[in-house]
Design a protein around this motif. Structure first.
Motif, PDB file in Angstrom:
ATOM      1  N   GLY B 157     -22.555 -42.465  10.858  1.00 29.62           N
ATOM      2  CA  GLY B 157     -21.335 -42.809  11.580  1.00 29.62           C
ATOM      3  C   GLY B 157     -20.215 -43.187  10.636  1.00 29.62           C
ATOM      4  N   LEU B 158     -20.535 -43.971   9.639  1.00 32.43           N
ATOM      5  CA  LEU B 158     -19.508 -44.382   8.681  1.00 32.43           C
ATOM      6  C   LEU B 158     -18.969 -43.175   7.915  1.00 32.43           C
ATOM      7  CD1 LEU B 158     -17.976 -46.761   7.596  1.00 32.43           C
ATOM      8  CD2 LEU B 158     -19.784 -47.132   5.910  1.00 32.43           C
ATOM      9  N   MET B 160     -18.987 -39.963   8.833  1.00 30.93           N
ATOM     10  CA  MET B 160     -18.194 -39.097   9.703  1.00 30.93           C
ATOM     11  C   MET B 160     -16.869 -39.757  10.079  1.00 30.93           C
ATOM     12  SD  MET B 160     -21.010 -37.328  12.220  1.00 30.93           S
ATOM     13  CE  MET B 160     -21.407 -38.883  13.016  1.00 30.93           C
ATOM     14  N   GLY B 161     -16.946 -41.030  10.404  1.00 28.30           N
ATOM     15  CA  GLY B 161     -15.730 -41.731  10.805  1.00 28.30           C
ATOM     16  C   GLY B 161     -14.694 -41.787   9.702  1.00 28.30           C
ATOM     17  N   MET B 162     -15.144 -42.009   8.489  1.00 26.68           N
ATOM     18  CA  MET B 162     -14.181 -42.061   7.394  1.00 26.68           C
ATOM     19  C   MET B 162     -13.631 -40.685   7.081  1.00 26.68           C
ATOM     20  SD  MET B 162     -13.710 -45.129   6.790  1.00 26.68           S
ATOM     21  CE  MET B 162     -12.720 -45.023   5.312  1.00 26.68           C
ATOM     22  N   ILE B 164     -13.055 -38.464   9.316  1.00 25.31           N
ATOM     23  CA  ILE B 164     -12.045 -38.249  10.355  1.00 25.31           C
ATOM     24  C   ILE B 164     -10.819 -39.113  10.099  1.00 25.31           C
ATOM     25  CG2 ILE B 164     -11.578 -38.738  12.780  1.00 25.31           C
ATOM     26  CD1 ILE B 164     -14.366 -37.659  13.347  1.00 25.31           C
ATOM     27  N   SER B 165     -11.059 -40.337   9.691  1.00 27.66           N
ATOM     28  CA  SER B 165      -9.943 -41.226   9.374  1.00 27.66           C
ATOM     29  C   SER B 165      -9.073 -40.598   8.295  1.00 27.66           C
ATOM     30  CB  SER B 165     -10.483 -42.581   8.913  1.00 27.66           C
ATOM     31  OG  SER B 165      -9.439 -43.503   8.752  1.00 27.66           O
ATOM     32  N   GLU B 167      -8.618 -37.417   7.788  1.00 25.54           N
ATOM     33  CA  GLU B 167      -7.833 -36.369   8.434  1.00 25.54           C
ATOM     34  C   GLU B 167      -6.622 -36.948   9.159  1.00 25.54           C
ATOM     35  OE1 GLU B 167      -8.585 -32.898   9.147  1.00 25.54           O
ATOM     36  OE2 GLU B 167      -9.813 -33.116   7.341  1.00 25.54           O
ATOM     37  N   LEU B 168      -6.888 -37.996   9.940  1.00 19.92           N
ATOM     38  CA  LEU B 168      -5.842 -38.550  10.796  1.00 19.92           C
ATOM     39  C   LEU B 168      -4.744 -39.218   9.980  1.00 19.92           C
ATOM     40  CD1 LEU B 168      -7.894 -40.053  13.757  1.00 19.92           C
ATOM     41  CD2 LEU B 168      -6.445 -38.017  13.746  1.00 19.92           C
ATOM     42  N   SER B 169      -5.060 -39.621   8.768  1.00 16.57           N
ATOM     43  CA  SER B 169      -4.067 -40.355   7.975  1.00 16.57           C
ATOM     44  C   SER B 169      -3.567 -39.521   6.807  1.00 16.57           C
ATOM     45  CB  SER B 169      -4.680 -41.653   7.457  1.00 16.57           C
ATOM     46  OG  SER B 169      -5.707 -41.372   6.522  1.00 16.57           O
ATOM     47  N   ASP B 170      -3.768 -38.193   6.880  1.00 14.04           N
ATOM     48  CA  ASP B 170      -3.297 -37.317   5.803  1.00 14.04           C
ATOM     49  C   ASP B 170      -3.825 -37.770   4.461  1.00 14.04           C
ATOM     50  OD1 ASP B 170      -1.884 -35.145   6.793  1.00 14.04           O
ATOM     51  OD2 ASP B 170      -0.155 -36.393   7.279  1.00 14.04           O
ATOM     52  N   LEU B 183     -10.925 -49.338  -0.953  1.00  7.19           N
ATOM     53  CA  LEU B 183     -11.557 -48.677   0.188  1.00  7.19           C
ATOM     54  C   LEU B 183     -12.858 -48.009  -0.239  1.00  7.19           C
ATOM     55  CD1 LEU B 183     -11.271 -47.850   3.178  1.00  7.19           C
ATOM     56  CD2 LEU B 183     -10.066 -45.808   2.417  1.00  7.19           C
ATOM     57  N   ARG B 186     -15.537 -50.715  -0.986  1.00  8.49           N
ATOM     58  CA  ARG B 186     -16.126 -51.327   0.203  1.00  8.49           C
ATOM     59  C   ARG B 186     -17.014 -50.340   0.941  1.00  8.49           C
ATOM     60  NH1 ARG B 186     -14.369 -55.912   3.072  1.00  8.49           N
ATOM     61  NH2 ARG B 186     -12.714 -57.129   2.074  1.00  8.49           N
ATOM     62  N   MET B 187     -16.548 -49.099   1.029  1.00 11.36           N
ATOM     63  CA  MET B 187     -17.350 -48.096   1.718  1.00 11.36           C
ATOM     64  C   MET B 187     -18.648 -47.844   0.969  1.00 11.36           C
ATOM     65  SD  MET B 187     -16.355 -44.210   2.835  1.00 11.36           S
ATOM     66  CE  MET B 187     -17.660 -43.085   3.373  1.00 11.36           C
TER      67      MET B 187
END
Lengths: 197, 197
Positions: B157-158, B160-162, B164-165, B167-170, B183, B186-187
């Motif tokens: 989940g982490l 995939m979510g990152m 996508i994040s 993508e959404l934030s260029d 970032l 921490r990840m």
DNA sequence: TGGCCTTGTCATCAGGCGTTGACAAGCGGC
DNA sequence: GCCGCTTGTCAACGCCTGATGACAAGGCCA
């Protein structure tokens, strides 16, 4: 999904509202590309041309639906110390996935709609802009403190990723109840850790 | 994106391979619905009908592309103690996003293709099945030990979510270099914590 | 009752999609 | 040189999409 089968009384406001709610339910369950104007119209019991007249284009309807959802800030409503547990429960146990055509009270509905339509080139601009102004930025503000942008990105990533993981695994159907509880617990801790710094 | 503009020599194997690589690049950059057979054909310099003959349907081509990507297990190649840092770097700094039409060496390519087409109803079955057999299950096996399914879900989940994040934030363009490093750090810690138990 | 604005329907358009079967061109074997 | 298989092209099909403009019907007002 048909909401009304007796002849709809001639009432522009009510019809417009019914279209908006049907569209919200559709966009919540299917991606932008998979939602057809005729589908939404059939749900309401109305001709598709009427949607064009009331909302303009399909993209305009999509924007109207997103605007009609509760603001992403509502995700942060409630006790700050419970943020992680609350979000984790909503995602793991699917309270966020329920998408009845009601008044749009689901706090995560807007986010779910955005996630559904990720990847659609036609909706990309709207999705990108809305996810930033309605989700990322409020979350960053709410988290506050040093490294807020970094921690917000991680929290948002975890939330979105777990929502997607839920989709891909049919609601974590491969996990038993104890494992779901463990999953929710670990996720809650991770989120809360990001919120608390 | 046109890979060849001189008349292609008559060679079925080479043409088939060229189609596969062009399709891989397309599916990596656009969702299943947004990729057109005519687009892929134009990239190769061939007629769209040929793709149907060689691969059958569009869905068959999609499956062939996924099969041609390195197995999701490759994500776990390398030092186990470096897993978190490796994945975090690839996602935060976008090494995973590079998608040249080469031999498909990108370790995350298969996962990126799956993420691109999440939400497409036409590709849903393939995406769901492939993400489980090629990504979730190998990751769970590799993590091993108690609570492996739970920790694997969180790690996936982490990741995939990152992605996508991103993508959404260029590409996390709102973060400066120091924040990107924070970032990634921490990840990495979060992922490594899930791997180590 | 007659006029008129509003509300909703219907037929249709232009464009895109994946897919198909008929045809053209290359090329090895006899 | 010609046959026959392979490789590739072409035109077209059926289907679906969002959108448009002409038309029917409800309902208020004079």
């Amino acid at each position: 999904m048909v909401l009304c089968d007796v002849p709809r009384p001639r009432n522009a406001n009510a019809t417009r509202q019914a279209i908006l709610e049907a569209a919200r339910a559709r966009f919540c369950a299917e991606s932008y590309d998979d939602v057809g104007m005729r589908d939404v119209a059939r749900d309401v019991g109305v001709d598709a041309a009427l949607i064009s007249r009331y909302f303009g284009s399909k993209e305009d309807l999509f924007v109207a639906v997103l605007d009609s959802c509760k603001n992403g800030r509502d995700l942060m409503d409630g006790d700050r110390a419970d943020f992680g547990a609350r979000l984790a429960r909503e995602i793991v146990y699917g309270e966020a996935a329920a998408c009845t055509p009601d008044d749009g009270s689901g706090r995560m509905r807007g986010l779910l709609i955005l996630l559904r339509s990720i990847g659609s080139s036609k909706a990309m601009d709207v999705v990108q802009h809305t996810s930033n102004t309605r989700f990322f930025e409020p979350l960053t503000q709410w988290i506050g403190g040093a490294d807020a942008p970094v921690r917000a990105r991680l929290a948002a990533g975890l939330i979105m990723g777990m929502a997607i993981s839920r989709e891909l695994s049919d609601g974590f159907s491969n996990l038993d109840e104890a494992q779901k509880a463990a999953l929710a617990g670990r996720m809650a801790d991770a989120l809360q850790g990001l919120v608390d710094g």
